[in-house]
Design a protein around this motif. Structure first.
Motif, short mmCIF file in Angstrom:
data_model
loop_
_atom_site.label_atom_id
_atom_site.label_comp_id
_atom_site.label_asym_id
_atom_site.label_seq_id
_atom_site.Cartn_x
_atom_site.Cartn_y
_atom_site.Cartn_z
N ASP A 107 14.08 -7.32 13.94
CA ASP A 107 12.63 -7.06 13.96
C ASP A 107 12.11 -6.78 12.55
O ASP A 107 11.09 -7.32 12.13
CB ASP A 107 12.33 -5.86 14.86
CG ASP A 107 12.64 -6.14 16.31
OD1 ASP A 107 11.71 -6.40 17.07
OD2 ASP A 107 13.84 -6.12 16.66
N VAL A 108 12.85 -5.91 11.85
CA VAL A 108 12.44 -5.57 10.49
C VAL A 108 12.57 -6.79 9.58
O VAL A 108 11.74 -7.03 8.71
CB VAL A 108 13.28 -4.41 9.95
CG1 VAL A 108 12.70 -3.88 8.66
CG2 VAL A 108 13.39 -3.30 10.95
N MET B 48 12.20 -9.93 10.24
CA MET B 48 11.09 -10.87 10.37
C MET B 48 9.88 -10.40 9.59
O MET B 48 9.22 -11.18 8.91
CB MET B 48 10.72 -11.03 11.85
CG MET B 48 11.67 -11.90 12.59
SD MET B 48 11.31 -11.87 14.33
CE MET B 48 10.35 -13.34 14.49
N THR B 49 9.60 -9.10 9.68
CA THR B 49 8.46 -8.58 8.94
C THR B 49 8.67 -8.75 7.44
O THR B 49 7.79 -9.20 6.71
CB THR B 49 8.26 -7.09 9.25
OG1 THR B 49 8.44 -6.90 10.64
CG2 THR B 49 6.90 -6.63 8.85
N SER C 103 8.40 -12.48 6.33
CA SER C 103 7.09 -13.12 6.33
C SER C 103 6.09 -12.39 5.45
O SER C 103 5.35 -13.02 4.71
CB SER C 103 6.56 -13.26 7.76
OG SER C 103 6.56 -12.01 8.40
N ILE C 104 6.10 -11.06 5.50
CA ILE C 104 5.12 -10.33 4.70
C ILE C 104 5.63 -10.09 3.29
O ILE C 104 4.97 -10.40 2.31
CB ILE C 104 4.74 -9.00 5.38
CG1 ILE C 104 4.01 -9.30 6.68
CG2 ILE C 104 3.84 -8.17 4.47
CD1 ILE C 104 3.47 -8.12 7.39
N GLY D 42 6.73 -13.71 1.75
CA GLY D 42 5.75 -14.79 1.87
C GLY D 42 4.37 -14.38 1.43
O GLY D 42 3.90 -14.73 0.35
N LEU D 43 3.72 -13.58 2.27
CA LEU D 43 2.30 -13.30 2.05
C LEU D 43 2.03 -12.50 0.78
O LEU D 43 1.12 -12.82 0.03
CB LEU D 43 1.73 -12.56 3.26
CG LEU D 43 1.63 -13.40 4.52
CD1 LEU D 43 1.19 -12.55 5.68
CD2 LEU D 43 0.65 -14.52 4.31
N MET E 11 2.26 -14.52 -2.30
CA MET E 11 1.09 -15.39 -2.40
C MET E 11 -0.12 -14.62 -2.91
O MET E 11 -0.85 -15.08 -3.80
CB MET E 11 0.83 -15.93 -0.98
CG MET E 11 0.00 -17.16 -0.95
SD MET E 11 0.75 -18.42 -1.92
CE MET E 11 -0.72 -19.03 -2.70
N ILE E 12 -0.32 -13.41 -2.34
CA ILE E 12 -1.49 -12.64 -2.75
C ILE E 12 -1.38 -12.24 -4.21
O ILE E 12 -2.35 -12.29 -4.96
CB ILE E 12 -1.65 -11.41 -1.82
CG1 ILE E 12 -2.12 -11.90 -0.45
CG2 ILE E 12 -2.64 -10.42 -2.39
CD1 ILE E 12 -2.30 -10.83 0.58
N TYR F 255 -2.28 -15.26 -6.30
CA TYR F 255 -3.74 -15.41 -6.33
C TYR F 255 -4.35 -14.40 -7.30
O TYR F 255 -5.23 -14.74 -8.10
CB TYR F 255 -4.33 -15.18 -4.94
CG TYR F 255 -4.41 -16.41 -4.07
CD1 TYR F 255 -4.92 -17.60 -4.55
CD2 TYR F 255 -4.00 -16.36 -2.75
CE1 TYR F 255 -5.00 -18.72 -3.74
CE2 TYR F 255 -4.07 -17.48 -1.93
CZ TYR F 255 -4.58 -18.65 -2.44
OH TYR F 255 -4.66 -19.75 -1.64
N ALA F 256 -3.86 -13.16 -7.22
CA ALA F 256 -4.42 -12.10 -8.06
C ALA F 256 -4.15 -12.38 -9.53
O ALA F 256 -5.02 -12.16 -10.38
CB ALA F 256 -3.85 -10.75 -7.66
N ARG G 212 -3.77 -15.31 -10.90
CA ARG G 212 -4.64 -16.39 -11.34
C ARG G 212 -6.05 -15.87 -11.62
O ARG G 212 -6.74 -16.31 -12.54
CB ARG G 212 -4.68 -17.48 -10.28
CG ARG G 212 -5.34 -18.73 -10.79
CD ARG G 212 -5.05 -19.90 -9.91
NE ARG G 212 -5.80 -19.78 -8.68
CZ ARG G 212 -5.77 -20.71 -7.73
NH1 ARG G 212 -4.99 -21.75 -7.87
NH2 ARG G 212 -6.46 -20.57 -6.63
N LYS G 213 -6.45 -14.93 -10.80
CA LYS G 213 -7.80 -14.37 -10.94
C LYS G 213 -7.95 -13.56 -12.22
O LYS G 213 -8.99 -13.55 -12.84
CB LYS G 213 -8.06 -13.47 -9.74
CG LYS G 213 -9.40 -13.66 -9.12
CD LYS G 213 -9.61 -12.60 -8.09
CE LYS G 213 -9.19 -13.07 -6.73
NZ LYS G 213 -9.99 -14.22 -6.34
#
Lengths: 246, 80
Positions: B52-53, B55-56, B59-60, B63-64, B67-68, B71-72, B74-75
């Motif tokens: 369970d842990v 998977m979190t 993905s988070i 992955g996410l 990505m964030i 993006y930050a 680049r900004k």
């Protein structure tokens, strides 16, 4: 110099703490009384085949609600900080050439391979996310994990097709409705069953089947939708600012 | 025995990618290697029977959030 001494002292303190933890570590051979209760009574009481879910959604349901709230607040914070009205003020600061160069870079389309692969994989990724949160009470995973997988599907979409548009109204409506329903189910637990977020407001069903464990699948559907849409919205916010005024 | 060895190897991977994340000069490489640390951690969770842990984390964590961060970066590129 004084900064270095402070850093050194902090490191020594941390080392002392962790050394203490590591030195006193011993593998547990038996469950603690509370864990024992969960392991013994959980399946019979709540009907969830995945014990982790039983603990996360029901016994510790309030914590999960707290986590969802934390995520909501951070998404709201991102939305507040990156809202589109700031764009205008920024535009005046930046030189025109700079701006044009930046947007030109952003609009460069992804390669054909990435695009095709995304079109092929995206439905499967989304479907897998839905599978994960629908089966949260049977197999590993649950609302948060399923939601995060859906959000990574959104990430694919934003990477491969930067021009794609995500309806902000749809995202906001789904997100708030699922959050609201989650809390309503929790309150229904107080009225109809033993307490807040009690899953026994619906029949427990056959142990191990898809429609079992009372309200847990329903709760996880709402949590999954909420988390998925929230994280997608965060990603979308970050991208939107990049692509300039829309 | 094999499991212990595998866990130690993966923990070594976490450590190395963590150190790289701190040491690398390029921001993008640092973020990628922080994501790599998360990926190793996710595999460790699977080995330690906490899917369970895992998977979190996968993905988070890898992955996410990577990505964030990208993006930050680049900004804020011009302010570095």
């Amino acid at each position: 110099m004084i900064k270095r001494i402070v850093i050194f002292l902090v490191l020594v303190m941390l080392a002392a703490i962790f050394l203490n933890l590591a030195a006193n570590y011993s593998e547990k051979t038996s469950l603690s009384p509370l864990a024992h209760y969960y392991a013994e009574q959980g399946p019979a009481e709540l009907g969830a085949a995945n014990l982790v879910t039983a603990v996360v959604v029901t016994y510790r349901g309030l914590d999960t609600l707290g986590e969802v709230t934390v995520l909501f607040i951070s998404a709201a914070g991102v939305g507040l900080l990156l809202r589109r009205t700031r764009r205008k003020a920024d535009d005046e600061d930046l030189e025109k050439g700079d701006r044009a160069e930046e947007t030109a870079g952003v609009h460069k389309p992804a390669s054909e391979i990435v695009e095709t692969a995304t079109q092929l994989l995206l439905p499967m990724v989304i479907l897998f996310g839905i599978y994960v949160f629908l089966n949260g009470h049977l197999s590993p995973g649950g609302g948060f994990q399923g939601g995060a997988i859906i959000a990574s599907g959104t990430m694919f979409l934003l990477l491969a097709l930067p021009e794609s548009h995500i309806s902000r109204l749809m995202v906001a409506m789904t997100e708030s409705l699922s959050g609201f329903s989650y809390v309503v189910i929790g309150v229904l637990g107080v009225i109809l069953a033993g307490g807040f977020l009690d899953n026994r407001i619906m029949g427990l069903g056959t142990y191990g089947s898809l429609f079992s464990a009372g309200a847990i699948p329903l709760i996880y559907v709402f949590v999954g939708l909420k988390v998925g849409f929230e994280l997608s919205a965060v990603l979308d916010r970050f991208r939107k600012e990049d692509t300039g005024p829309l | 025995m094999m499991i212990t060895l595998l866990t130690l190897l993966l923990c070594g991977g976490i450590l190395i990618s963590g150190l790289l994340a701190v040491q690398l000069d390029s921001m993008v490489s640092a973020v990628i290697s922080a994501g790599l640390a998360s990926l190793f951690a996710a595999v460790v969770y699977v080995v330690l029977a906490a899917p369970d842990v895992a998977m979190t984390e996968a993905s988070i964590g890898s992955g996410l959030s990577t990505m964030i961060f990208l993006y930050a970066i680049r900004k804020t590129r011009d302010e570095d």
